[in-house]
Design an enzyme around this catalytic site. Sequence first.
Site, PDB file in Angstrom:
ATOM      1  N   TYR A 141       0.824  -1.213   0.000  1.00  0.00           N
ATOM      2  CA  TYR A 141       0.000   0.000   0.000  1.00  0.00           C
ATOM      3  C   TYR A 141       0.862   1.270   0.000  1.00  0.00           C
ATOM      4  CZ  TYR A 141      -4.699  -1.923   0.853  1.00  0.00           C
ATOM      5  OH  TYR A 141      -5.911  -2.557   0.738  1.00  0.00           O
ATOM      6  N   LYS A 191       2.956 -15.631   2.084  1.00  0.00           N
ATOM      7  CA  LYS A 191       3.125 -16.317   0.795  1.00  0.00           C
ATOM      8  C   LYS A 191       4.620 -16.601   0.662  1.00  0.00           C
ATOM      9  CE  LYS A 191       1.574 -17.849  -3.175  1.00  0.00           C
ATOM     10  NZ  LYS A 191       0.687 -19.045  -3.266  1.00  0.00           N
ATOM     11  N   ASP A 223      -3.212 -18.327   0.191  1.00  0.00           N
ATOM     12  CA  ASP A 223      -4.243 -18.948  -0.662  1.00  0.00           C
ATOM     13  C   ASP A 223      -4.992 -20.038   0.110  1.00  0.00           C
ATOM     14  OD1 ASP A 223      -1.838 -20.366  -0.691  1.00  0.00           O
ATOM     15  OD2 ASP A 223      -1.933 -20.893  -2.814  1.00  0.00           O
ATOM     16  N   ASP A 247      -6.415  -7.053   4.049  1.00  0.00           N
ATOM     17  CA  ASP A 247      -7.541  -6.362   3.409  1.00  0.00           C
ATOM     18  C   ASP A 247      -8.450  -7.382   2.743  1.00  0.00           C
ATOM     19  OD1 ASP A 247      -9.081  -4.221   2.285  1.00  0.00           O
ATOM     20  OD2 ASP A 247      -8.089  -4.631   0.376  1.00  0.00           O
ATOM     21  N   ASP A 251     -12.509  -9.174   4.244  1.00  0.00           N
ATOM     22  CA  ASP A 251     -13.821  -9.148   3.583  1.00  0.00           C
ATOM     23  C   ASP A 251     -14.433 -10.545   3.579  1.00  0.00           C
ATOM     24  OD1 ASP A 251     -13.462  -6.428   3.022  1.00  0.00           O
ATOM     25  OD2 ASP A 251     -14.442  -6.620   1.065  1.00  0.00           O
TER      26      ASP A 251
HETATM   27  C1  IPM Z   1     -10.408  -1.337   4.179  1.00  0.00           C
HETATM   28  C2  IPM Z   1     -10.659  -0.653   2.868  1.00  0.00           C
HETATM   29  C3  IPM Z   1      -9.517   0.309   2.572  1.00  0.00           C
HETATM   30  C4  IPM Z   1      -8.243  -0.502   2.499  1.00  0.00           C
HETATM   31  C5  IPM Z   1      -9.713   1.164   1.289  1.00  0.00           C
HETATM   32  C6  IPM Z   1     -10.994   1.963   1.355  1.00  0.00           C
HETATM   33  C7  IPM Z   1      -8.532   2.057   1.043  1.00  0.00           C
HETATM   34  O1  IPM Z   1     -10.834  -1.583   1.858  1.00  0.00           O
HETATM   35  O2  IPM Z   1     -10.212  -0.631   5.184  1.00  0.00           O
HETATM   36  O3  IPM Z   1     -10.404  -2.566   4.217  1.00  0.00           O
HETATM   37  O4  IPM Z   1      -7.936  -1.083   1.438  1.00  0.00           O
HETATM   38  O5  IPM Z   1      -7.512  -0.537   3.491  1.00  0.00           O
HETATM   39 MG    MG Z   2     -10.961  -3.585   2.537  1.00  0.00          MG
END
Ligand code: IPM
Ligand code: MG
Length: 360
Positions: A141, A191, A223, A247, A251
Amino acid sequence: MRLNVLILPGDGIGAEVTREAVKVLEHVARQFQHQLLLSEGLLGGVAIHQTGTPLPQETVDLALKADATLMGAVGLPEFDQAPPEKRPEKGLLGIRKVLGVYANLRPVRSYKALLDSSPLKNHLVDGTDMIIVRELTGGIYYGTPRGIHEEGGETRAVNTMTYTRSEIQRVARMAFHLARNRRKKVTSVDKSNVLENSQLWRRVVVEIAAEFSDVALDHILVDNCAMQLILNPRRFDVLLTENMFGDILSDEGAVLAGSIGMLPSASIGDRKPSGAWVGLYEPVHGSAPDIAGQNKANPFGAVGSVAAMFEYSFGLKAEAAAVNRAVEEVLNSGNVTADLKPGGRPATTEEVGDAVVAAL
Ligand code: IPM
Ligand code: MG
């Protein structure tokens, strides 16, 4: 206690969910007799509109003065074609860096009342209780060189994944400390069969593990981790990983919790001289422009982030527990937003916030 909190509602549903979270924050402060000092600032797309930049200096100054910052979400579709430098997300990455919040804690648990909200089979999800510790201020990042340029008649894009030993050490220590107060198990995700970055990551995590002989450590490739998270989520207690892997994997955690709207997060840095942890608190979900302004968004992620703030920035465990209990009570009542697939009419964002306050 004096609670000096900066509110950054941000974009899209950020404003709506933050409004409910602030309601809860104000209520608990009153109930437990804390003095709450709120300030508000601009971040993300709203900040670009009003000041030309996603992270105005004024916001930086406010954040550095506050004990803790509560954020909504950033991102607007109108910036989809913009380069990373000019996007609302740049403001979020900037404030994480300015505050030095290198450890992003993302608890993922299954609530009994929401087992049917997950597309996974109930017996797989039931009993899930993990915390993802995502490194937040390093890795791909932030690495340089980065950019898109022309070279030898070709267009080339470059990003750099980079970690130093000390960056890995501090976030690994945070994970082991957390594990001590839980089921005493850290799973480090990397990884290392392909990336040098991951080889250093694994080596340093093993070194830190030696300081915590009461905590078990295992390693898993990213993975395989993506698969195990939905095959056998109960195997995870503290899941430690670098920025981009965290990240992506967090999710996936949303599927376990029933909805991404449920997930809170706490981003923690070093201790201030006062003893408080520097902290940025934000729901894991994004700005969801498709439902913004409709009073439909699930505010539990934001409300849970308030609980995390009480716990981590202020060491107020009873206050945190009260908020979490109230959330659970509202979940059990079925008075929830559409993403949680309630039996009857879905509640509005505002109704859920009010119900949490009533439960408190
Ligand atoms: C998160 C989000 C952020 C990230 C984005 C909005 C920059 O996806 O906090 O998970 O990638 O860190
Ligand atoms: Mg995110």
